[in-house]
Design an enzyme around this catalytic site. Structure first.
Site, PDB file in Angstrom:
ATOM      1  N   GLN A 102       0.846  -1.201   0.000  1.00  0.00           N
ATOM      2  CA  GLN A 102       0.000   0.000   0.000  1.00  0.00           C
ATOM      3  C   GLN A 102       0.879   1.248   0.000  1.00  0.00           C
ATOM      4  OE1 GLN A 102      -3.416  -0.512   3.030  1.00  0.00           O
ATOM      5  NE2 GLN A 102      -1.972  -2.107   3.559  1.00  0.00           N
ATOM      6  N   ASP A 105       6.230   4.687  -1.308  1.00  0.00           N
ATOM      7  CA  ASP A 105       7.585   5.215  -1.124  1.00  0.00           C
ATOM      8  C   ASP A 105       8.661   4.555  -1.980  1.00  0.00           C
ATOM      9  OD1 ASP A 105       8.038   2.749   0.246  1.00  0.00           O
ATOM     10  OD2 ASP A 105       7.598   3.651   2.197  1.00  0.00           O
ATOM     11  N   HIS A 120      -1.448   1.586  -4.264  1.00  0.00           N
ATOM     12  CA  HIS A 120      -1.840   2.995  -4.102  1.00  0.00           C
ATOM     13  C   HIS A 120      -0.939   3.954  -4.863  1.00  0.00           C
ATOM     14  CE1 HIS A 120      -3.984   1.826  -0.064  1.00  0.00           C
ATOM     15  NE2 HIS A 120      -4.677   1.478  -1.131  1.00  0.00           N
ATOM     16  N   CYS A 150       1.483  21.049 -15.837  1.00  0.00           N
ATOM     17  CA  CYS A 150       1.964  20.320 -17.013  1.00  0.00           C
ATOM     18  C   CYS A 150       2.285  21.340 -18.106  1.00  0.00           C
ATOM     19  CB  CYS A 150       0.846  19.383 -17.467  1.00  0.00           C
ATOM     20  SG  CYS A 150       1.215  18.409 -18.920  1.00  0.00           S
ATOM     21  N   CYS A 152       1.039  21.398 -20.848  1.00  0.00           N
ATOM     22  CA  CYS A 152      -0.226  21.736 -21.514  1.00  0.00           C
ATOM     23  C   CYS A 152      -1.011  22.777 -20.712  1.00  0.00           C
ATOM     24  CB  CYS A 152      -1.070  20.471 -21.719  1.00  0.00           C
ATOM     25  SG  CYS A 152      -1.917  19.925 -20.218  1.00  0.00           S
ATOM     26  N   ASN A 215       2.953  -6.966  13.481  1.00  0.00           N
ATOM     27  CA  ASN A 215       2.544  -5.598  13.829  1.00  0.00           C
ATOM     28  C   ASN A 215       2.592  -5.468  15.355  1.00  0.00           C
ATOM     29  OD1 ASN A 215       1.033  -3.166  14.280  1.00  0.00           O
ATOM     30  ND2 ASN A 215       0.022  -3.459  12.301  1.00  0.00           N
TER      31      ASN A 215
HETATM   32  C1  BJW Z   1       4.532  -1.370  12.514  1.00  0.00           C
HETATM   33  C2  BJW Z   1       5.728  -0.818  12.866  1.00  0.00           C
HETATM   34  C3  BJW Z   1       6.833  -1.638  12.716  1.00  0.00           C
HETATM   35  C4  BJW Z   1       4.281   0.687  13.187  1.00  0.00           C
HETATM   36  N1  BJW Z   1       6.688  -2.864  12.247  1.00  0.00           N
HETATM   37  N2  BJW Z   1       4.402  -2.606  12.064  1.00  0.00           N
HETATM   38  C5  BJW Z   1     -15.482  -0.872   2.323  1.00  0.00           C
HETATM   39  C6  BJW Z   1     -15.957  -0.475   3.560  1.00  0.00           C
HETATM   40  C7  BJW Z   1     -15.790   0.846   3.992  1.00  0.00           C
HETATM   41  C8  BJW Z   1     -15.161   1.797   3.192  1.00  0.00           C
HETATM   42  C9  BJW Z   1     -14.692   1.400   1.979  1.00  0.00           C
HETATM   43  C10 BJW Z   1     -14.862   0.101   1.543  1.00  0.00           C
HETATM   44  N3  BJW Z   1     -14.305  -0.026   0.317  1.00  0.00           N
HETATM   45  C11 BJW Z   1     -13.780   1.182  -0.017  1.00  0.00           C
HETATM   46  C12 BJW Z   1     -14.009   2.065   0.978  1.00  0.00           C
HETATM   47  C13 BJW Z   1     -13.602   3.483   1.007  1.00  0.00           C
HETATM   48  C14 BJW Z   1     -12.138   3.705   1.323  1.00  0.00           C
HETATM   49  C15 BJW Z   1     -11.780   3.102   2.666  1.00  0.00           C
HETATM   50  O1  BJW Z   1     -11.136   2.086   2.777  1.00  0.00           O
HETATM   51  N4  BJW Z   1     -12.172   3.765   3.735  1.00  0.00           N
HETATM   52  C16 BJW Z   1     -11.894   3.291   5.082  1.00  0.00           C
HETATM   53  C17 BJW Z   1     -10.817   4.175   5.714  1.00  0.00           C
HETATM   54  C18 BJW Z   1     -13.148   3.304   5.854  1.00  0.00           C
HETATM   55  N5  BJW Z   1     -11.298   3.155   0.283  1.00  0.00           N
HETATM   56  C19 BJW Z   1     -11.080   3.803  -0.839  1.00  0.00           C
HETATM   57  O2  BJW Z   1     -11.596   4.875  -1.060  1.00  0.00           O
HETATM   58  C20 BJW Z   1     -10.179   3.149  -1.864  1.00  0.00           C
HETATM   59  N6  BJW Z   1     -10.821   3.163  -3.137  1.00  0.00           N
HETATM   60  C21 BJW Z   1     -11.800   2.309  -3.445  1.00  0.00           C
HETATM   61  O3  BJW Z   1     -12.105   1.383  -2.746  1.00  0.00           O
HETATM   62  O4  BJW Z   1     -12.429   2.593  -4.634  1.00  0.00           O
HETATM   63  C22 BJW Z   1     -13.724   2.014  -4.877  1.00  0.00           C
HETATM   64  C23 BJW Z   1     -14.718   2.614  -3.881  1.00  0.00           C
HETATM   65  C24 BJW Z   1     -14.709   3.953  -3.590  1.00  0.00           C
HETATM   66  C25 BJW Z   1     -15.622   4.489  -2.664  1.00  0.00           C
HETATM   67  C26 BJW Z   1     -16.549   3.651  -2.045  1.00  0.00           C
HETATM   68  C27 BJW Z   1     -16.546   2.278  -2.358  1.00  0.00           C
HETATM   69  C28 BJW Z   1     -15.641   1.761  -3.285  1.00  0.00           C
HETATM   70  C29 BJW Z   1      -8.903   3.957  -2.021  1.00  0.00           C
HETATM   71  C30 BJW Z   1      -8.019   3.918  -0.826  1.00  0.00           C
HETATM   72  C31 BJW Z   1      -6.810   4.820  -1.051  1.00  0.00           C
HETATM   73  C32 BJW Z   1      -5.955   4.961   0.193  1.00  0.00           C
HETATM   74  N7  BJW Z   1      -5.014   5.996  -0.042  1.00  0.00           N
HETATM   75  C33 BJW Z   1      -3.997   6.274   0.992  1.00  0.00           C
HETATM   76  C34 BJW Z   1      -3.137   7.463   0.499  1.00  0.00           C
HETATM   77  C35 BJW Z   1      -2.180   7.006  -0.612  1.00  0.00           C
HETATM   78  C36 BJW Z   1      -1.360   8.134  -1.112  1.00  0.00           C
HETATM   79  C37 BJW Z   1      -0.438   8.686  -0.072  1.00  0.00           C
HETATM   80  O5  BJW Z   1       0.415   7.967   0.465  1.00  0.00           O
HETATM   81  O6  BJW Z   1      -0.566   9.874   0.194  1.00  0.00           O
HETATM   82  O7  BJW Z   1      -3.187   5.117   1.212  1.00  0.00           O
HETATM   83  S1  BJW Z   1      -4.678   6.614   2.610  1.00  0.00           S
HETATM   84  C38 BJW Z   1      -3.429   5.779   3.513  1.00  0.00           C
HETATM   85  O8  BJW Z   1      -3.946   4.594   4.183  1.00  0.00           O
HETATM   86  C39 BJW Z   1      -2.444   5.250   2.442  1.00  0.00           C
HETATM   87  C40 BJW Z   1      -2.086   3.915   3.006  1.00  0.00           C
HETATM   88  O9  BJW Z   1      -1.560   3.094   1.984  1.00  0.00           O
HETATM   89  C41 BJW Z   1      -3.376   3.428   3.571  1.00  0.00           C
HETATM   90  C42 BJW Z   1      -3.242   2.337   4.586  1.00  0.00           C
HETATM   91  O10 BJW Z   1      -2.522   2.759   5.712  1.00  0.00           O
HETATM   92  P1  BJW Z   1      -1.550   1.736   6.415  1.00  0.00           P
HETATM   93  O11 BJW Z   1      -0.466   1.375   5.488  1.00  0.00           O
HETATM   94  O12 BJW Z   1      -2.316   0.628   6.986  1.00  0.00           O
HETATM   95  O13 BJW Z   1      -0.875   2.670   7.551  1.00  0.00           O
HETATM   96  P2  BJW Z   1      -1.388   3.018   9.015  1.00  0.00           P
HETATM   97  O14 BJW Z   1      -0.644   4.224   9.457  1.00  0.00           O
HETATM   98  O15 BJW Z   1      -2.835   3.053   9.086  1.00  0.00           O
HETATM   99  O16 BJW Z   1      -0.894   1.774   9.878  1.00  0.00           O
HETATM  100  C43 BJW Z   1       0.476   1.524  10.162  1.00  0.00           C
HETATM  101  C44 BJW Z   1       0.553   0.238  10.960  1.00  0.00           C
HETATM  102  O17 BJW Z   1       1.924  -0.095  11.128  1.00  0.00           O
HETATM  103  C45 BJW Z   1      -0.050   0.348  12.378  1.00  0.00           C
HETATM  104  O18 BJW Z   1      -0.945  -0.742  12.583  1.00  0.00           O
HETATM  105  C46 BJW Z   1       1.157   0.240  13.299  1.00  0.00           C
HETATM  106  O19 BJW Z   1       0.875  -0.446  14.518  1.00  0.00           O
HETATM  107  C47 BJW Z   1       2.112  -0.559  12.461  1.00  0.00           C
HETATM  108  N8  BJW Z   1       3.528  -0.357  12.749  1.00  0.00           N
HETATM  109  N9  BJW Z   1       5.473   0.505  13.314  1.00  0.00           N
HETATM  110  C48 BJW Z   1       5.429  -3.306  11.952  1.00  0.00           C
HETATM  111  N10 BJW Z   1       8.059  -1.165  13.058  1.00  0.00           N
END
Ligand code: BJW
Length: 247
Positions: A102, A105, A120, A150, A152, A215
């Site tokens: 996800q 970087d 992503h 851009c 353009c 995690n």
């Molecule tokens: C360690 C550690 C160590 C610390 N070792 N571990 C179904 C139900 C409800 C909602 C939805 C659904 N389907 C879709 C949705 C909507 C939405 C969504 O999911 N919302 C929820 C939040 C409720 N999803 C979307 O909109 C997606 N699109 C989509 O589904 O399109 C179709 C659709 C649209 C609308 C409705 C329905 C369908 C798109 C999602 C895009 C996410 N984008 C981001 C930004 C990317 C660009 C950027 O980087 O700027 O992606 S948001 C952000 O969250 C980023 C990440 O990739 C993503 C996940 O975060 P991640 O990686 O889990 O990080 P953290 O910080 O949350 O967690 C870190 C973890 O590491 C923690 O647990 C720590 O404990 C741990 N940790 N140190 C191991 N050393």
């Protein structure tokens, strides 16, 4: 860790030919990259959910670009950590290993992993809102003033996936296939709340994979994990992968 009564995980890994790995921000935390939902996840008091949206970009593209410019600058000084390197080594000894990340970087690729699916997007790429091909070198500093444009004349945006946007269809289809076919599925450093990425772990579990969560904190995916490691990724992965040999 809950492996009692089960074959040792290292033995399962040693025998497996298809290994899926879902990574999130936590795997890069030890490289100095802030996670999204941790204490350091706020930027100028804003959670990423407020900034990583098409609405925020439409409202104030310069502000959203400042956020991405800050992250690009920070990332330029970050290097892969032992967890990224252990996964690259896992792929070397187990060529059927695929990382589904996800993260935007690029640190898995920098560590030497080749089979990487970016769900992503990638923060080093930009794209034109009107659809012109890429116009800025991946790592070149952004032209000022922000927001960049851009040739353009249209706005450029980071080639990442924001909330409410669909994931790249080929990447998602490939990730879905990997989840269905994996014998072992490692879920590393993700809070497991963002869909559809989180569901890939459930798909792998339903298809019979041994699901392993790494995690320090519990997540909504913990309940399906066969093995849980509440430790930082680098510590667990160096231990798990060290000593595995190519077949
Ligand atoms: C360690 C550690 C160590 C610390 N070792 N571990 C179904 C139900 C409800 C909602 C939805 C659904 N389907 C879709 C949705 C909507 C939405 C969504 O999911 N919302 C929820 C939040 C409720 N999803 C979307 O909109 C997606 N699109 C989509 O589904 O399109 C179709 C659709 C649209 C609308 C409705 C329905 C369908 C798109 C999602 C895009 C996410 N984008 C981001 C930004 C990317 C660009 C950027 O980087 O700027 O992606 S948001 C952000 O969250 C980023 C990440 O990739 C993503 C996940 O975060 P991640 O990686 O889990 O990080 P953290 O910080 O949350 O967690 C870190 C973890 O590491 C923690 O647990 C720590 O404990 C741990 N940790 N140190 C191991 N050393």
């Amino acid at each position: 860790m809950g492996t009692s009564g089960r074959e040792d995980l290292r033995e399962t890994l040693a025998r497996a030919t298809r290994i899926g790995v879902l990574t999130g921000a936590g795997i890069s935390a030890e490289s100095g990259v802030p996670t999204f939902r941790g204490e350091d996840g706020l930027w100028r008091g804003h959670p990423p959910e407020e900034l990583a949206t098409p609405e925020a970009f439409r409202r104030d593209p310069a502000f959203v670009w400042e956020f991405y410019d800050w992250r690009r600058t920070l990332l330029a000084g970050c290097r892969p950590n032992p967890a990224h390197r252990a996964l690259a080594e896992l792929e070397r000894v187990k060529p059927g290993t695929t990382i589904i990340t996800q993260n935007v970087d690029g640190l898995h690729q920098q560590a030497g992993s080749e089979r990487v699916i970016e769900l992503h997007g990638n923060i080093w790429r930009v794209r034109c809102l009107r659809g012109c091909p890429e116009t800025i070198d991946r790592r070149a500093p952004l032209p000022r003033p922000l927001p960049p444009r851009c040739r353009c004349g249209a706005l450029l945006r980071p080639a990442v996936v924001w909330f409410g946007e669909t994931l790249p269809p080929r990447a998602l289809a490939e990730a879905d296939r990997v989840a269905r076919e994996s014998e072992v599925f490692l879920v590393i450093g993700t809070s497991g709340v963002v869909e559809p990425a989180a569901s890939l772990a459930r798909i792998a579990w339903s298809a019979g994979a041994r699901v392993v969560e790494i995690n320090p904190e519990p997540t909504p995916l913990s309940s399906i994990a066969h093995d849980v490691f509440r430790e930082p990724a680098s510590r667990v992965l160096t231990r798990l992968v060290g000593g595995l040999e190519a077949p």
